[in-house]
Design a protein around this motif. Structure first.
Motif, short mmCIF file in Angstrom:
data_model
loop_
_atom_site.label_atom_id
_atom_site.label_comp_id
_atom_site.label_asym_id
_atom_site.label_seq_id
_atom_site.Cartn_x
_atom_site.Cartn_y
_atom_site.Cartn_z
N ALA A 1 83.39 -38.89 20.50
CA ALA A 1 83.95 -38.77 21.85
C ALA A 1 83.13 -39.56 22.86
O ALA A 1 83.68 -40.21 23.75
CB ALA A 1 84.02 -37.30 22.25
N LEU A 2 81.80 -39.52 22.71
CA LEU A 2 80.94 -40.28 23.62
C LEU A 2 81.19 -41.77 23.46
O LEU A 2 81.28 -42.51 24.46
CB LEU A 2 79.48 -39.95 23.33
CG LEU A 2 78.44 -40.67 24.20
CD1 LEU A 2 78.64 -40.33 25.68
CD2 LEU A 2 77.03 -40.31 23.74
N ALA A 3 81.31 -42.23 22.20
CA ALA A 3 81.61 -43.65 21.98
C ALA A 3 82.95 -44.02 22.59
O ALA A 3 83.10 -45.09 23.19
CB ALA A 3 81.59 -43.94 20.48
N ALA A 4 83.93 -43.13 22.43
CA ALA A 4 85.25 -43.40 23.00
C ALA A 4 85.18 -43.48 24.52
O ALA A 4 85.83 -44.34 25.14
CB ALA A 4 86.23 -42.31 22.57
N LEU A 5 84.40 -42.60 25.14
CA LEU A 5 84.26 -42.62 26.60
C LEU A 5 83.60 -43.91 27.07
O LEU A 5 84.04 -44.52 28.06
CB LEU A 5 83.45 -41.41 27.06
CG LEU A 5 84.16 -40.06 27.08
CD1 LEU A 5 83.19 -38.96 27.48
CD2 LEU A 5 85.34 -40.09 28.02
N LEU B 1 83.37 -54.21 17.81
CA LEU B 1 84.07 -54.04 16.54
C LEU B 1 83.15 -53.51 15.45
O LEU B 1 83.58 -52.73 14.59
CB LEU B 1 84.67 -55.38 16.09
CG LEU B 1 85.83 -55.90 16.94
CD1 LEU B 1 86.28 -57.27 16.47
CD2 LEU B 1 87.01 -54.92 16.89
N ALA B 2 81.89 -53.90 15.46
CA ALA B 2 80.93 -53.39 14.47
C ALA B 2 80.79 -51.88 14.61
O ALA B 2 80.69 -51.16 13.60
CB ALA B 2 79.57 -54.08 14.65
N LEU B 3 80.77 -51.39 15.84
CA LEU B 3 80.69 -49.94 16.06
C LEU B 3 81.90 -49.24 15.47
O LEU B 3 81.76 -48.26 14.71
CB LEU B 3 80.59 -49.66 17.57
CG LEU B 3 80.73 -48.19 17.98
CD1 LEU B 3 79.56 -47.37 17.46
CD2 LEU B 3 80.83 -48.06 19.51
N GLY B 4 83.10 -49.75 15.79
CA GLY B 4 84.31 -49.10 15.30
C GLY B 4 84.48 -49.22 13.80
O GLY B 4 84.75 -48.22 13.10
N ILE B 5 84.30 -50.42 13.26
CA ILE B 5 84.49 -50.62 11.82
C ILE B 5 83.38 -49.94 11.03
O ILE B 5 83.64 -49.35 9.98
CB ILE B 5 84.55 -52.13 11.51
CG1 ILE B 5 85.78 -52.76 12.16
CG2 ILE B 5 84.55 -52.37 10.00
CD1 ILE B 5 85.84 -54.28 12.03
N GLY B 6 82.14 -50.00 11.53
CA GLY B 6 81.04 -49.35 10.83
C GLY B 6 81.21 -47.85 10.75
O GLY B 6 81.01 -47.24 9.68
N ALA B 7 81.58 -47.22 11.86
CA ALA B 7 81.79 -45.77 11.86
C ALA B 7 82.94 -45.38 10.94
O ALA B 7 82.85 -44.42 10.18
CB ALA B 7 82.03 -45.28 13.28
N LEU C 1 90.46 -47.43 17.19
CA LEU C 1 91.63 -47.84 17.98
C LEU C 1 91.22 -48.20 19.40
O LEU C 1 91.68 -49.22 19.96
CB LEU C 1 92.66 -46.71 17.99
CG LEU C 1 93.93 -46.96 18.83
CD1 LEU C 1 94.68 -48.16 18.30
CD2 LEU C 1 94.82 -45.72 18.82
N ILE C 2 90.35 -47.39 19.98
CA ILE C 2 89.88 -47.70 21.34
C ILE C 2 89.09 -49.00 21.35
O ILE C 2 89.21 -49.82 22.27
CB ILE C 2 89.04 -46.53 21.89
CG1 ILE C 2 89.90 -45.28 22.03
CG2 ILE C 2 88.40 -46.89 23.22
CD1 ILE C 2 89.12 -44.06 22.45
N ALA C 3 88.25 -49.21 20.31
CA ALA C 3 87.51 -50.46 20.23
C ALA C 3 88.47 -51.65 20.13
O ALA C 3 88.26 -52.68 20.78
CB ALA C 3 86.57 -50.43 19.02
N CYS C 4 89.55 -51.48 19.34
CA CYS C 4 90.54 -52.56 19.23
C CYS C 4 91.21 -52.84 20.57
O CYS C 4 91.43 -54.00 20.95
CB CYS C 4 91.59 -52.19 18.19
SG CYS C 4 91.00 -52.23 16.49
N VAL C 5 91.55 -51.77 21.29
CA VAL C 5 92.19 -51.95 22.60
C VAL C 5 91.23 -52.67 23.55
O VAL C 5 91.63 -53.57 24.31
CB VAL C 5 92.62 -50.59 23.17
CG1 VAL C 5 93.09 -50.74 24.62
CG2 VAL C 5 93.72 -49.98 22.33
N ASN C 6 89.96 -52.27 23.51
CA ASN C 6 88.97 -52.93 24.37
C ASN C 6 88.88 -54.42 24.06
O ASN C 6 88.86 -55.26 24.97
CB ASN C 6 87.60 -52.27 24.16
CG ASN C 6 87.10 -51.59 25.41
OD1 ASN C 6 87.86 -51.35 26.34
ND2 ASN C 6 85.83 -51.28 25.46
N VAL C 7 88.80 -54.72 22.77
CA VAL C 7 88.71 -56.13 22.39
C VAL C 7 89.98 -56.86 22.79
O VAL C 7 89.94 -58.00 23.27
CB VAL C 7 88.44 -56.24 20.87
CG1 VAL C 7 88.57 -57.69 20.41
CG2 VAL C 7 87.06 -55.70 20.54
#
Length: 824
Positions: free
Chosen positions: A706-710, A29-35, A290-296
């Motif tokens: 894109a790399l983070a999403a992958l 979540l820190a990655l997604g929210i921070g970015a 969104l992908i980070a949220c789905v992962n969590v």
């Protein structure tokens, strides 16, 4: 309230009991929210934050459109016309960019400045921090006064209030400092962190600027404030009315030119070109979040399924479904707030480094910060993220089968399999949105590669450039400027290792060039259409220094000087446009429109096209004149005034690295004029890198997203496949007991991961086609719907999905059937 506090304490205990699990979610979540917060800080600072002026939404850029020029501009004569005739505005101020040699007290330096009318500061509604601004009387009287920026006051006078009244020299003329503007004030607002305006001097238009000969120069700007109750649409009509009045008063030599008046919102002028990019970046980083949220959500769902016995016990003891939902939400919010705080720190770190990373095409870089608005956005985003991530585990908790969970406990997968569709759907959605970013990233990477493969028409290796501006006090005539030009070229050419030296006013990989109207011989005087081309005055070995090829005819020589027949060179594009199917050698042209009456010049050669800006921008028509023949531009009396290039760029090709040539160049110029300040001294390759920076920035940032999403998608696939394998332990053991080979078991697991990937890829391709039009403007010679891009994205995603499924497959294939059957 007590129950909510109890849920928070219970959530913290549960998370402390699984520190690895909690840390993984917090970091995700820190990655997604921070970015997302970092990109939002760009959007807030550049697009959303008001311009630093009083009532900035009432400010407009006022002037004429000439030809296809998108930005309104005016001539020097029109400044007074618009001031008196435009009725939709309460006040107006005019300005034009300038560069001064600043001396007096310290070593000379070249500073970016603006000449402005006395009414500009009141129009903007900004008062000085210290002192005052100049008056209309001082403007009319050509008074030598100056107002400093906060940055220049800090660097030059160390914030000393006694700077007010002190004397400095601008272009070797004494000026008195009368004011200092507040910190953060900038006008005109420039792109990037370099070349920001550092001082303001009175406009004080000269007779030459107001003469008929200068009536075709639309390089001035007017900023105007709308009257209360006036709309921009009414202001546009008012401006167009004034433009028609201007056309009626044009000199006879310019009759027939059509101009259109306009009033563009100042904000649109400043940030309009940046808005599509920032919106795209915000959409891209939202996909990562969104992908980070789905992962969590997947991880929390897996955890909730493993806790279904606990949920069944609580329900059996009288807990309500709402209690389980509230507990799931509390756990999600606690995790997301922790991730949000860490993400806010990461965003602050990113914003601190932003000025060094953002391209120079980005305006208002100094306005980017983590302020209260951005911090509030991060907290609200964290809360929203926590709630969204909790929906799946809350759904799992309330759908717990009480009888089966209590009867079988952890020995059956019946309760978990009812949620298989939810887990699979979440991961397929994760892959789909990752596919969108992946296809966009591949398109941008291919576009960037195509840009790098473009031949710019010149060679930037081993070339050093340096800008200069000759002060009128010491170089009042074209002859004086010519003597400096000849001497500096001769001395630099004599330096060891130097193979070519030239002077130019048109420099590739920069915005330092002018567009000049021209007329070719034989063009009818009636019904003509004004033509423009990039123009440069050159001297010495400029074409040799940059490796620009001569395709036909001859280049300039030392004999092409004042008093000799006037000659010009054209580039290949202009030769084809003006004389299609013919050789341009011997053809004639002159500056301005057919009625201008300036002397004809003969085309003596054709040179190759050069990309003046970024390599992904077309070169267009270009023509060149010898700097020693100023009468091409100004007529027969040109030697009596300062002619181009009174300012220009030195270009030096040397066998030595450009960095080693810098000191040699400075020493040579100082030996001729010790007080002359040089600007933009750097290798030409650095200038090329700067103009390529916007596309490089776009490509790099989207590719990083894109790399983070992958990576997140791979983690999601791994988590679901591994959990599915653990639930199917008995099934796999039975299969192996009745004769299934280990390879078949591994293939079964790999196929489950591949099916998820194929489903996600299918929806992802549809979404990619839907958003393709949004990224088309950022691509160069690449279609966003190129089938090759989609094929590469699908192959890459499938390969990564199989790689993510490989470890669970290997574990399943290596399992001991007897042990597995005893343990279930």
């Amino acid at each position: 309230m007590y129950g909510f506090a109890q849920d928070i304490r219970f959530a913290l205990r549960q998370l402390r009991a699984a520190p690895g699990f909690s840390l993984a979610i917090v970091l995700t979540l820190a990655l997604g929210i921070g970015a997302t917060t970092a990109i939002f800080s760009l959007v807030e600072g550049i697009l959303l934050r008001p311009l630093p002026f009083a009532s900035p939404d009432r400010l407009a850029l006022l002037g004429d459109h000439l030809g296809n020029n998108p930005t309104p501009g005016v001539t020097a004569r029109e400044i007074a016309t618009y001031s008196h005739a435009a009725s939709a505005f309460s006040s107006q101020g005019a300005y034009i960019g300038a560069s001064y040699e600043l001396s007096g007290g310290e070593s000379p330096q070249a500073v970016s400045a603006a000449r402005v009318t006395a009414s500009l500061f009141p129009t903007l509604g900004v008062a000085p921090l210290l002192g005052r601004v100049f008056t209309q009387q001082e403007d009319d009287a050509h008074a030598p006064v100056a107002v400093l920026s906060y940055a220049l006051w800090t660097s030059r006078f160390h914030r000393d209030p006694r700077a007010i009244g002190a004397s400095i020299e601008l272009d070797r003329r004494a000026y008195s400092i009368i004011g200092v503007m507040p910190r953060g004030f900038e006008f005109p607002i420039s792109n990037g962190s370099e070349n920001q305006t550092q001082l303001w001097a009175p406009m004080s238009l000269t007779p030459d600027e107001l003469s008929e000969a200068a009536a075709g120069f639309w390089g001035y700007r007017i900023v105007a404030r709308l009257k209360d109750g006036e709309s921009f649409s009414a202001a546009v009509q008012d401006a167009d009315r004034v433009a028609h009045q201007v056309m009626r008063n044009l000199p006879a030599s310019m009759s027939g030119i059509h101009i259109r008046g306009d009033a563009m919102p100042l904000r649109e002028y400043v940030v309009g070109e940046t808005r599509p990019l920032l919106r795209t970046l915000l959409a891209a980083v939202a996909i990562v979040l969104l992908i980070a949220c789905v992962n969590v959500a997947v991880l929390l769902l897996v955890r909730a399924i493993r806790r279904r016995r606990e949920h069944a016990v609580r329900l059996a003891l009288g807990a309500r479904a709402g209690d389980l939902v509230r507990q799931a939400v509390c756990e999600g919010v606690v995790l997301s707030l922790a991730g949000g705080m860490l993400g806010l720190g990461l965003a602050a770190l990113a914003v601190r480094t932003a000025p060094r990373l953002l391209p120079d095409s980005m305006p208002r870089i100094d306005a980017i910060s983590i302020d209260a608005t951005v911090a509030a956005f991060a907290i609200l985003l964290a809360l929203l993220t926590g709630v969204l991530c909790s929906i799946a585990p809350a759904f799992s908790a309330v759908r717990t089968d009480l009888i089966d969970s209590l009867k079988d406990g952890e020995r059956t997968s019946s309760g978990a399999t009812t949620h298989r569709w939810l887990r699979s759907s979440l991961v397929a959605a994760e892959i789909a949105v990752a596919m969108v970013l992946l296809t966009v990233s591949l398109a941008l990477l291919r576009s960037y590669a195509k840009m790098l493969a473009v031949d710019p028409g010149y060679r930037s290796d081993h070339v050093l450039i340096a800008g200069y501006d000759l002060p009128l006090q010491q170089y009042p005539t074209g002859d004086a400027a010519g003597r400096f030009r000849r001497e500096v070229v001769d001395r630099l050419a004599a330096r060891p290792g130097v193979s070519a030296v030239g002077v130019t006013t048109i420099l590739p990989a920069s915005d330092n060039y002018a567009m000049a109207a021209y007329t070719i011989e034989g063009q009818p005087a009636d019904g003509w259409k004004l033509k423009f081309a990039a123009f440069g005055a050159v001297y010495g070995g400029y074409f040799h220094a940059l490796g620009i090829p001569l395709l036909e005819g001859r280049a300039f020589t030392a004999n092409d000087r004042s008093g000799e027949p006037l000659v010009v060179l054209v580039n290949q594009s202009m030769a084809h446009d003006c004389w299609p199917g013919q050789s341009p050698i011997g053809k004639r042209m002159h500056v301005g429109n057919p009625k201008k009456g300036l002397p004809w010049a003969t085309v003596i050669g054709v040179v190759g096209d050069t990309r003046l800006g970024s390599p992904d921008q077309p070169g267009g028509d270009q023509w060149y004149a010898p700097a020693e023949q100023p009468e091409i531009l100004y007529g027969p009396d040109a030697a009596g005034k300062l002619a181009a290039p009174g300012g220009g760029f030195l270009t030096v090709r040397s066998a030595l690295p450009p960095s080693q040539m810098i000191e040699n160049l400075r020493e040579t110029v100082a030996s001729i004029d010790p007080h002359l300040a040089l600007r933009d001294v750097r290798p030409l390759a650095d200038a090329v890198s700067n103009v390529e920076a916007p596309r490089r920035f776009n490509t790099g940032l989207i590719s990083a997203f894109a790399l983070a999403a992958l990576v997140l998608a791979i983690v999601g696939i791994y988590a679901v496949v591994a959990f599915s394998v653990s639930l199917r332990t008995r099934e796999i053991a039975i299969r192996m007991a009745v004769g299934a080979r280990r390879g078949q078991v591994a293939r079964l697991v790999l196929l489950s991961g591949a099916r998820l990937a194929l489903l996600g890829c299918g929806f992802g391709l549809l979404a990619s086609v839907a958003v393709s039009r949004l990224v088309r403007a950022f691509l160069f010679e690449v279609s966003p719907t190129d089938p090759l891009l989609y094929f590469a994205a699908v192959v890459l995603m499938l390969a990564l999905a199989l790689a993510a499924s490989a470890l669970p497959a290997a574990r399943a294939a290596a399992a001991d059937p007897a042990h597995a059957l005893r343990s279930v």
